[in-house]
Design a protein around this motif. Sequence first.
Motif, short mmCIF file in Angstrom:
data_model
loop_
_atom_site.label_atom_id
_atom_site.label_comp_id
_atom_site.label_asym_id
_atom_site.label_seq_id
_atom_site.Cartn_x
_atom_site.Cartn_y
_atom_site.Cartn_z
N GLU A 238 2.34 1.70 -3.44
CA GLU A 238 1.32 2.15 -4.39
C GLU A 238 0.99 3.63 -4.20
N ILE B 187 2.08 4.52 6.99
CA ILE B 187 0.95 3.60 6.84
C ILE B 187 0.63 2.99 8.21
N VAL C 10 -4.97 -0.77 7.03
CA VAL C 10 -4.73 -1.60 5.84
C VAL C 10 -5.77 -2.68 5.74
N VAL D 226 0.84 -1.20 0.00
CA VAL D 226 0.00 0.00 0.00
C VAL D 226 0.88 1.25 0.00
#
Length: 100
Positions: free
Chosen positions: A87, A95, A100, A84
Motif C-alpha cells: 500500500e 516495514i 504494523v 502495508v
Amino acid sequence: MTYSKKRPLPPAVKYASRHFQNIWIADGSTLEALFHKLESLQDVPIGALAGKICTVVDLLTRLPMQVWTNWLFYAILIDLADAVAEELALPFERIYLEMV
C-alpha cells in the motif's frame, strides 16, 4: 463506561474516520500477559503458557473484528506487513513488524 461519557476521539482519528470506512487496530501480546492482566491462572508457573495472541479491533466501536492465537499470529503479522508495504509502495524490508 457508557458511550455517552466516553472520551472524545483524538483529532487524527476524527480525520481518518472521514476518509476511511473502517479503522482497525491490531494488538499483539503473549498469552501469559493476557492471563496475568485478567488475573486468571495465577497458580500456573511463569513460562508455562506458550503462545501469542493478536486481536484486531474496530477503533470506533471498540468491538473485536478478529482474534488469532499461537503460530498463526506471526504468519498473519507477516502478511499484514506485506500488505502495508504494498500500500505504501515500499519494499517489505522497510516495514518494521513492531509498527504494523
